[in-house]
Design a protein around this motif. Sequence first.
Motif, PDB file in Angstrom:
ATOM      1  N   ILE A  63      43.248  76.389  16.726  1.00 43.15           N
ATOM      2  CA  ILE A  63      42.028  75.580  16.661  1.00 43.15           C
ATOM      3  C   ILE A  63      42.401  74.177  17.128  1.00 43.15           C
ATOM      4  O   ILE A  63      43.361  73.584  16.632  1.00 43.15           O
ATOM      5  CB  ILE A  63      41.468  75.532  15.224  1.00 43.15           C
ATOM      6  N   LYS A  64      41.636  73.635  18.082  1.00 39.42           N
ATOM      7  CA  LYS A  64      41.954  72.316  18.634  1.00 39.42           C
ATOM      8  C   LYS A  64      40.908  71.288  18.215  1.00 39.42           C
ATOM      9  O   LYS A  64      39.714  71.478  18.446  1.00 39.42           O
ATOM     10  CB  LYS A  64      42.012  72.386  20.166  1.00 39.42           C
ATOM     11  N   ASN A  65      41.359  70.192  17.620  1.00 36.42           N
ATOM     12  CA  ASN A  65      40.469  69.068  17.344  1.00 36.42           C
ATOM     13  C   ASN A  65      40.278  68.255  18.627  1.00 36.42           C
ATOM     14  O   ASN A  65      41.254  67.996  19.346  1.00 36.42           O
ATOM     15  CB  ASN A  65      41.048  68.164  16.259  1.00 36.42           C
ATOM     16  N   GLU A  66      39.063  67.835  18.893  1.00 40.02           N
ATOM     17  CA  GLU A  66      38.790  67.058  20.100  1.00 40.02           C
ATOM     18  C   GLU A  66      39.158  65.590  19.938  1.00 40.02           C
ATOM     19  O   GLU A  66      39.240  64.844  20.919  1.00 40.02           O
ATOM     20  CB  GLU A  66      37.314  67.195  20.485  1.00 40.02           C
ATOM     21  N   THR A  67      39.363  65.162  18.697  1.00 43.59           N
ATOM     22  CA  THR A  67      39.871  63.826  18.380  1.00 43.59           C
ATOM     23  C   THR A  67      40.845  63.965  17.226  1.00 43.59           C
ATOM     24  O   THR A  67      40.882  65.001  16.553  1.00 43.59           O
ATOM     25  CB  THR A  67      38.734  62.866  17.957  1.00 43.59           C
ATOM     26  N   ASN A  68      41.639  62.928  16.989  1.00 42.42           N
ATOM     27  CA  ASN A  68      42.554  62.946  15.850  1.00 42.42           C
ATOM     28  C   ASN A  68      41.766  62.719  14.556  1.00 42.42           C
ATOM     29  O   ASN A  68      41.108  61.691  14.394  1.00 42.42           O
ATOM     30  CB  ASN A  68      43.622  61.864  16.017  1.00 42.42           C
ATOM     31  N   GLN A  69      41.799  63.693  13.646  1.00 39.70           N
ATOM     32  CA  GLN A  69      40.966  63.651  12.448  1.00 39.70           C
ATOM     33  C   GLN A  69      41.740  63.622  11.140  1.00 39.70           C
ATOM     34  O   GLN A  69      41.158  63.462  10.073  1.00 39.70           O
ATOM     35  CB  GLN A  69      39.998  64.843  12.454  1.00 39.70           C
ATOM     36  N   GLY A  70      43.048  63.808  11.189  1.00 41.08           N
ATOM     37  CA  GLY A  70      43.851  63.751   9.975  1.00 41.08           C
ATOM     38  C   GLY A  70      44.156  65.120   9.406  1.00 41.08           C
ATOM     39  O   GLY A  70      43.468  66.113   9.692  1.00 41.08           O
ATOM     40  N   ALA A  71      45.181  65.164   8.562  1.00 42.87           N
ATOM     41  CA  ALA A  71      45.674  66.439   8.022  1.00 42.87           C
ATOM     42  C   ALA A  71      44.657  67.133   7.127  1.00 42.87           C
ATOM     43  O   ALA A  71      44.550  68.362   7.130  1.00 42.87           O
ATOM     44  CB  ALA A  71      46.969  66.201   7.254  1.00 42.87           C
ATOM     45  N   ALA A  72      43.907  66.362   6.342  1.00 42.84           N
ATOM     46  CA  ALA A  72      42.962  66.962   5.399  1.00 42.84           C
ATOM     47  C   ALA A  72      41.878  67.744   6.129  1.00 42.84           C
ATOM     48  O   ALA A  72      41.603  68.909   5.800  1.00 42.84           O
ATOM     49  CB  ALA A  72      42.344  65.894   4.509  1.00 42.84           C
ATOM     50  N   ILE A  73      41.251  67.118   7.120  1.00 38.61           N
ATOM     51  CA  ILE A  73      40.192  67.788   7.869  1.00 38.61           C
ATOM     52  C   ILE A  73      40.764  68.976   8.638  1.00 38.61           C
ATOM     53  O   ILE A  73      40.144  70.054   8.703  1.00 38.61           O
ATOM     54  CB  ILE A  73      39.487  66.793   8.809  1.00 38.61           C
ATOM     55  N   SER A  74      41.935  68.805   9.218  1.00 40.49           N
ATOM     56  CA  SER A  74      42.567  69.900   9.960  1.00 40.49           C
ATOM     57  C   SER A  74      42.853  71.083   9.046  1.00 40.49           C
ATOM     58  O   SER A  74      42.561  72.241   9.391  1.00 40.49           O
ATOM     59  CB  SER A  74      43.865  69.411  10.611  1.00 40.49           C
ATOM     60  N   ARG A  75      43.410  70.814   7.886  1.00 43.19           N
ATOM     61  CA  ARG A  75      43.719  71.885   6.936  1.00 43.19           C
ATOM     62  C   ARG A  75      42.434  72.587   6.487  1.00 43.19           C
ATOM     63  O   ARG A  75      42.382  73.811   6.371  1.00 43.19           O
ATOM     64  CB  ARG A  75      44.497  71.328   5.744  1.00 43.19           C
ATOM     65  N   ASN A  76      41.386  71.814   6.240  1.00 37.57           N
ATOM     66  CA  ASN A  76      40.117  72.406   5.815  1.00 37.57           C
ATOM     67  C   ASN A  76      39.529  73.322   6.883  1.00 37.57           C
ATOM     68  O   ASN A  76      38.944  74.362   6.569  1.00 37.57           O
ATOM     69  CB  ASN A  76      39.115  71.312   5.460  1.00 37.57           C
ATOM     70  N   LYS A  77      39.678  72.947   8.155  1.00 39.77           N
ATOM     71  CA  LYS A  77      39.197  73.803   9.235  1.00 39.77           C
ATOM     72  C   LYS A  77      39.915  75.153   9.211  1.00 39.77           C
ATOM     73  O   LYS A  77      39.299  76.199   9.450  1.00 39.77           O
ATOM     74  CB  LYS A  77      39.398  73.121  10.590  1.00 39.77           C
ATOM     75  N   GLY A  78      41.213  75.111   8.942  1.00 44.26           N
ATOM     76  CA  GLY A  78      41.967  76.353   8.849  1.00 44.26           C
ATOM     77  C   GLY A  78      41.515  77.202   7.678  1.00 44.26           C
ATOM     78  O   GLY A  78      41.387  78.428   7.793  1.00 44.26           O
ATOM     79  N   ILE A  79      41.269  76.559   6.545  1.00 43.59           N
ATOM     80  CA  ILE A  79      40.816  77.283   5.352  1.00 43.59           C
ATOM     81  C   ILE A  79      39.465  77.945   5.606  1.00 43.59           C
ATOM     82  O   ILE A  79      39.248  79.109   5.260  1.00 43.59           O
ATOM     83  CB  ILE A  79      40.730  76.323   4.148  1.00 43.59           C
ATOM     84  N   ILE A  80      38.564  77.222   6.212  1.00 47.46           N
ATOM     85  CA  ILE A  80      37.223  77.742   6.486  1.00 47.46           C
ATOM     86  C   ILE A  80      37.280  78.937   7.450  1.00 47.46           C
ATOM     87  O   ILE A  80      36.542  79.914   7.310  1.00 47.46           O
ATOM     88  CB  ILE A  80      36.323  76.633   7.046  1.00 47.46           C
TER      89      ILE A  80
END
Length: 259
Positions: A63-80
């Motif tokens: 999963i690629k973030n289009e901007t730098n969003q931080g570890a918390a948001i990135s981890r949540n995307k994986g969980i979802i």
Amino acid sequence: MKALVSIVTPLYNSEAFIGETIKSIFNQTYTNWELLLIDDFSNDDTIGVVNDFILKNKNIKLIKNETNQGAAISRNKGIIAAKGDYIAFLDADDLWKPEKLDKQIAFMQNQDCDVCFCSYEQIDESGKPLNKLVKALPVLTYKKYLKSNYIGNLTGIYNAKKLGKITSANLRKRQDWVLWLNALKASGKPAKSLQESLAFYRVHKNSMSSNKIALLKHNYWVYKKGLGFSTLKATYSMLIFLWEHFFVKKKQTITLRKK
């Protein structure tokens, strides 16, 4: 068929370590897993390294973030995005021993355990052992865990089939602590651990644990923003944290004999 385990790994400029981390997942004796890699807009060759592994294993999803969003948001995307009965976490520079998932999933099923963690060892940036073992508490209640972060995130697993998907607070640091507090609250039961060391945590020279002022600030925000405590309650909780962290929790780190 064995339960599916979703492994969530946020990435940011991780090309130096992510290959070794993924190999430690490939080497698991427990084979029914999916790996969710969330790249937080890296500007090195992280994606290139990851793509080589994706070609070898269909169980990896990027999963690629289009901007730098931080570890918390990135981890949540994986969980979802996770499809597993269990959700586990492994940061992009840490490692698992081959039997890690096998032993923890069996333990959770045998013990009717919703939240599980284990002991782990520390290594330096080059992967050399630091001869330090962080011993897991056998049982961890919500009340005890509120005093200090006793779960090494690289060792934690929760039963998503029973608890639902537990996500992180959007904090710059220590968001994993809030995640596990939320998991314990959702479970209503203490977490249980394997005393055996099943993972390696990579210690960096500029880690937050070496910066005491940063440590205090980020832990205060766990209470204030992550848990929604009042200023008075957050300050009181920090006083308890200071005692627990510096005088109680430090006893869990044991020096090993050099091999």
